[in-house]
Write an enzyme that holds these catalytic residues in place. Structure first.
Site, PDB file in Angstrom:
ATOM      1  N   ASP A 141       0.860  -1.192   0.000  1.00  0.00           N
ATOM      2  CA  ASP A 141       0.000   0.000   0.000  1.00  0.00           C
ATOM      3  C   ASP A 141       0.890   1.234   0.000  1.00  0.00           C
ATOM      4  OD1 ASP A 141      -1.790  -2.072   0.436  1.00  0.00           O
ATOM      5  OD2 ASP A 141      -2.973  -0.967   1.924  1.00  0.00           O
ATOM      6  N   LYS A 204      -6.802   3.134  -3.421  1.00  0.00           N
ATOM      7  CA  LYS A 204      -7.228   3.162  -2.023  1.00  0.00           C
ATOM      8  C   LYS A 204      -7.400   4.609  -1.603  1.00  0.00           C
ATOM      9  CE  LYS A 204      -5.246   1.844   2.508  1.00  0.00           C
ATOM     10  NZ  LYS A 204      -4.139   1.119   3.164  1.00  0.00           N
ATOM     11  N   LYS A 240     -10.198   0.023  -2.607  1.00  0.00           N
ATOM     12  CA  LYS A 240     -10.171  -0.125  -1.157  1.00  0.00           C
ATOM     13  C   LYS A 240     -10.467   1.200  -0.463  1.00  0.00           C
ATOM     14  CE  LYS A 240      -7.127  -1.313   2.737  1.00  0.00           C
ATOM     15  NZ  LYS A 240      -5.795  -1.821   3.146  1.00  0.00           N
TER      16      LYS A 240
END
Lengths: 304, 484, 293
Positions: A141, A204, A240
């Site tokens: 991430d 995300k 996400k």
């Protein structure tokens, strides 16, 4: 280190976004009534999509181990509860998590690239990424350079993502836009397009350190970017939302959005995740309530 | 993860509870504060268009009954309402608004049962707006001097009001609230397929203690409406409905001193430019034409898309239509409910046939439609020409015609090329272009980067054959006042 | 030997031109002593048609002129009328007015034009509104002209009735097709000459002489006329025109007024010929940031 130029000329022209219109669309999603079987199925899906997360300076081996146990055993008093999708930790905790989760399908995700601010050199970002991958992270991430983005250096942001993607190897790359710092939905859309075209496997919303985080407006905007990319190329990108989704109801509204924008194809933890820590218990309480007809208390559901 | 988790996640049916509503088997006329049987003792059935089951029997008012209602209204006007201090009048209207708010859910359910509109819309749009309308106009009653400075203002007397079936309670509110605030008394006739919420409103009016005769509700068909229009002791006619009937009324009123407002049909253009916020525009198209099954006088039924973006818009529109649920209006997840009546469904189907006969490409998404009841799938007609009948006449259903355009000037001309002039939508990111269009489009309401928005403070009404006079806002008051 | 007077030919006024009537017909209205005033065009339905075409063409540009500019042009009409005051007084007297009445009527006409000139850039401010809607939208209502307005001028006066009906219409950006007083037509034609010389764009005001009985029906039934205003018409004709107006839902106003009264000028004569347009636009509210700190 000179930044290598990838394919930044492929940054598409992003459509403009009218926020009030987005809010109206959100209201339509929120007016969907999810009851009975649909609710049960939805809640189980939510659990299976959670990335249990701990991203604190005070994280320790002990903390991470306990969280990993919960990832596999959300609520053993009850049959048929799925495991979560992944745990999300700092690079230094990857090896520990990986060890705890061996022989399970729960993935290990690691933040990297100078998380959460990303205010470091590209060289260090790539090193950070490489370290996490070597420690065994299944997913990375990363954060984008919001400062560069806000000064209009889109090519820089694009190339940086592409470079990290290259470093990830087999690990799937989630690109965190930190939408709370981008402020407008137009920026969110632009950043989504840059991330997607630069090679993100997932986009995300947030680090969880900045408010507001995963609002439905932001998630909607990012889902539309994924939709348009899919229509254009046939390639699926994951989504996400992270931070701020703490209730079962809100999570279900997110699933409604995914279903109506992207279709049921995206309704699996391969393509949709929730970055959240307190969401799991609320969902569990709802599930138990459906089975027993009795409203639940936090005392009966483990924290972590 | 287990396979079955994500297989076909369909929303289970989520039906609105109906056990709390109170409906009588038979409804009489509400005249002079009392429930009176119709003089000819004739009743007609009102049905649920979603399943064709009978909901109740409704009185059919004769000419004599209308006369009785007008007399009651006149008496109430002369003896009570016109003499009452305006601030007291305001309080009655406020009280009605509050009582409606308290029973909002019951109203919503009954509205959906009888009109076929979805519970989502009746609950979130129709009923709250109707309550808000009373609330807004209540406050005007004692402030009329501020609305029209330097003019002498007087109430008109008895207002005859005839409303349509597409927004039954909302239209009743649009008519009654400003009439009462301006000091008039009312004889109102709801449409024959949708009488119930007006009658429930009568119950609330009764409960509010409003003096008898100030509001009278007479139910029935066209003849009842004609009796109102032609009654010599009525001072004002307010009509919402078709342009054809509007013209008949207007002719009937020639030579009388009755003041009139007409809110009639439309064929409103919704215009999408290349730089529009495309996903919101697509949503605006959906809200423009599929809101209330397209039973909306200001529906954005003519879509104009700039050629460079047309393919994309149509693709996105089709995608969006895949997630529209057609079905039981009482299911909270239904997006498109039932067509109001068999007759209206036949009208829509007639136009679908015309469209096909004209050789136009038709698109309907895959959707399951209930076997019983009156339903129409959301429909697009693609590659439509300006000269095509389906692009010119009001269909009043979920049917959209799509045309493309190249330049600003072209689309302004095409949008204005209609006998109607009720509303228009414009979608572009460029502010100066918005104002160019909003000032050149000959229509009473322009929605820029939005569509089908309504508010009690916002005047609504058309140019040209879409009628005259405004409803809503400060300007809506003048329809119920004599100004000199 | 006294000089021979040059007689004026009274023509009609369409699209900024002074054609003769397309019909080639004339009539001779009489003065108070029963003597013919002049040969006056007995305009036909085709003249009405041509005038409506001219008015429609003029409507767009006229309505889009800056309101301030319209005000200047209207004021210019007053200036030109003032300059030809004597001519109008003379014509009114020839048509039966006393000198005092004629002077009063001309002066009042000039002042009324000045009155409406001043309204051009003000009525929209007075009658528009910003509407505080509950949703996140900016919403405002403002006035727009209706389009082509048919005017059946007041029949018992030659000038003031004409001015009182035309001015509020053009002040608000409409264009007009005017049927002059049948019995007292002289000032109407001379007024057209004033218009012609005062910067009013061609087609904004078109003036026809002849029989209103004959022409008004054409005007009332014309599908490209948006509104019809009349004054002190006899009921039968008024009702007939009202019926004919229904086909395109023409807005129709019949004013029963004595225009010679000083206060017969008001804002509502302007607003009667205006449509109200309401415009909505979303207001973006980013992240809940407010104007306070």
């Amino acid at each position: 280190m000179e930044i290598k130029s990838y394919i930044s000329n492929k940054i598409p022209v992003s459509p403009s976004i009218d926020k009030v219109g987005v809010e109206e669309r959100i209201a339509r999603f929120q007016s969907r009534s999810i009851k009975n079987e649909a609710k049960k199925q939805g809640l189980n899906m939510v659990l299976s999509m959670i990335d249990l997360t701990t991203l604190e300076g005070k994280d320790t081996e002990g903390k991470v181990k306990q969280m990993c146990y919960k990832a596999k055993h959300l609520h053993d008093h009850f049959d048929g509860i799925p495991q979560v999708a992944a745990v999300c930790v700092y690079p230094s905790m990857v090896a520990i998590a990986k060890n705890e989760l061996r022989n399970s399908s729960v993935k290990v995700a690691s933040v990297a690239t100078g998380f959460p601010s990303g205010q470091t050199s590209l060289a260090l970002k790539l090193k950070d990424t490489k370290f996490a991958v070597e420690q065994g992270a299944d997913e990375i991430d990363m954060v984008i350079s919001r400062g560069k983005f806000l000064t209009g250096e889109f090519a820089y942001v694009f190339d940086e993502i592409a470079a990290v993607k290259e470093t990830c190897g087999k690990a799937r790359l989630k690109v965190i836009l930190e939408t709370g710092e981008l402020v407008t939905l137009d920026n969110v859309r632009k950043a989504s397009d840059i991330a997607i075209y630069a090679g993100a496997d997932f986009i995300k919303t947030s680090t969880g350190k900045i408010q507001p985080a995963a609002t439905m407006q932001v998630t909607y905007t990012m889902l539309m970017a994924i939709r348009d990319y899919y229509d254009e190329t046939g390639i699926m990108v994951g989504m996400k939302p992270a931070g701020g989704i703490s209730t079962a109801k809100l999570a279900l509204h997110n699933l409604v959005m995914v279903k109506e924008i992207l279709g049921t194809k995206w309704l699996s933890n391969e393509w949709f995740r929730f970055g959240a820590s307190s969401l799991a218990n609320d969902v569990l309480m709802q599930l138990v309530k459906i089975e027993t007809g009795v409203y639940q208390s936090n005392d009966y559901f483990s924290i972590d | 993860m287990k396979k079955e988790l994500n297989d076909n996640w369909d929303y289970s049916s989520s039906l609105e509870a109906i056990n709390h509503i109170q409906l009588k088997k038979k409804y009489n006329l509400f005249i002079d504060g009392k429930w009176i049987a119709p003089s000819k003792n004739t009743y007609f059935k009102t049905i649920n268009p979603a399943n064709e089951e009978t909901l109740a029997e409704i009185a059919s008012a004769s000419k004599e009954d209308v006369d009785l209602a007008v007399k009651a209204a006149r008496k109430a006007y002369t003896n009570v309402w016109s003499k009452m201090p305006a601030s007291e009048r305001a309080k009655y209207i406020y009280r009605i608004a509050r009582l409606m708010q308290e029973r909002a859910r019951e109203f919503a359910v009954i509205e959906s049962l009888e009109s076929g509109k979805t519970i989502r819309e009746s609950r979130d749009v129709d009923i709250p707006l109707a309550c808000n309308h009373f609330f807004y106009y209540a406050g005007w009653a004692d402030k009329l001097d501020y609305a029209f400075p330097n003019q002498k203002i007087e109430s008109l007397g008895v207002a005859g009001q005839i409303i349509p079936w597409n927004f039954p309670l909302l239209m009743a509110a649009w008519k009654i609230a400003p009439a009462l605030a301006a000091g008039n008394t009312v004889v109102l006739k709801p449409a024959e397929t949708t009488s119930l919420t007006a009658l429930k409103l009568a119950e609330i009016i009764e409960e509010s203690g409003l003096p008898p005769g100030v509001v009278n509700i007479v139910t029935g068909f066209g003849e009842t409406g004609a009796a109102i229009v032609n009654h010599p002791d009525i001072n004002k006619i307010a009509f919402t409905g078709s342009t054809a009937v509007g013209k008949i009324i207007q002719k009937a009123l020639v030579g009388t001193s009755k003041k009139v407002t007409l809110e009639l049909g439309g064929k409103s253009a919704n215009i999408i430019f290349e730089d529009a916020p495309i996903d919101q525009a697509v949503e605006g198209i959906v809200n423009g034409i599929f809101f209330n099954q397209g039973h909306v006088c200001c529906a954005g039924s003519r879509l104009y898309v700039q050629e460079g973006i047309a393919e994309k818009v149509i693709k996105k529109l089709k995608q969006r239509m895949e997630s529209l649920y057609v079905g039981d209006p009482l299911d909270k997840n239904t997006d498109i409910g039932a067509i109001n009546s068999k007759e209206q469904l036949q009208t829509i189907e007639k136009y679908l046939k015309i469209g096909l006969d004209e050789g136009t490409e038709m698109y309907q998404p895959k959707c399951t439609i209930p076997k019983k009841g009156f339903y129409c799938a959301p429909t697009l007609f693609l590659n439509v020409a300006q000269s095509s009948i389906i692009a010119q006449e009001e269909i009043f259903g979920p049917v959209l015609t799509i045309q493309t355009f190249r330049t600003v000037d072209e689309v302004i001309q095409k949008a204005n090329n209609s006998p109607f002039g009720l509303a228009a939508g414009v979608w572009t990111d460029k502010g100066s272009r918005i104002f160019n269009l909003t000032s050149k489009l000959r229509a009473g309401v322009i929605w820029a980067n939005c569509y089908n928005k309504f508010d009690p403070t916002s005047p609504f009404g058309g140019y040209k054959e879409s009628g005259f006079g405004r409803e809503g806002g400060l300007h809506g008051l003048s329809a119920y006042l004599k100004l000199s | 030997m006294s000089r021979l007077e040059v007689l004026k030919t009274y023509k009609i006024f369409i699209g900024g031109q002074f054609p003769r009537t397309e019909s080639g017909r004339y009539y001779k209205p009489l003065d108070s002593k029963g003597k013919a005033l002049a040969n006056i065009c007995l305009s036909s339905r085709k003249d009405v048609r041509n005038a409506v075409v001219a008015a429609r063409k003029a409507f767009g540009p006229w309505s889009e002129r800056a309101a301030f500019n319209r005000g200047q042009i209207l004021y210019r009409i007053a200036e030109m009328l003032e300059g030809r005051q004597a001519q109008f007084v003379d014509e009114l007297m020839r048509q039966g007015s006393s000198k005092v009445a004629a002077t009063n009527e001309v002066n009042l006409s000039i002042d009324r034009i000045v009155y409406y000139a001043g309204w051009c850039d003000k009525y929209n401010q007075v009658l528009s509104s910003v509407n505080p809607v509950s949703s996140s939208h900016f919403n405002f209502s403002s006035l727009e002209p209706m389009g082509v307005v048919g005017v059946v001028a007041e029949q018992s006066t030659s000038l003031i009735g004409l001015v009182s009906l035309i001015l509020p219409a053009i002040c608000g950006g409409n264009s007009t097709v005017v049927l002059a007083s049948e019995k007292l037509p002289l000032c109407a034609v001379t007024f057209a000459e004033v218009i012609h010389s005062s910067d009013v764009p061609a087609g904004v005001i078109n003036i026809l002489t002849g029989s209103p009985e004959e022409m008004a029906a054409t005007l009332a039934s014309h599908m490209d006329v948006n509104a019809l205003i009349t004054s002190n018409l006899e009921t039968k004709l008024s009702n007939k025109l009202a019926l004919l107006s229904v086909d395109n839902l023409k807005r129709k106003f019949d004013y029963e007024e004595n225009w010679v009264e000083k206060d017969k000028q008001a804002l509502h004569y302007i607003s009667d010929l205006q449509e109200i347009k309401t415009t909505w636009h979303p207001i973006e509210n980013v992240g809940g940031a407010s104007s306070s700190y």
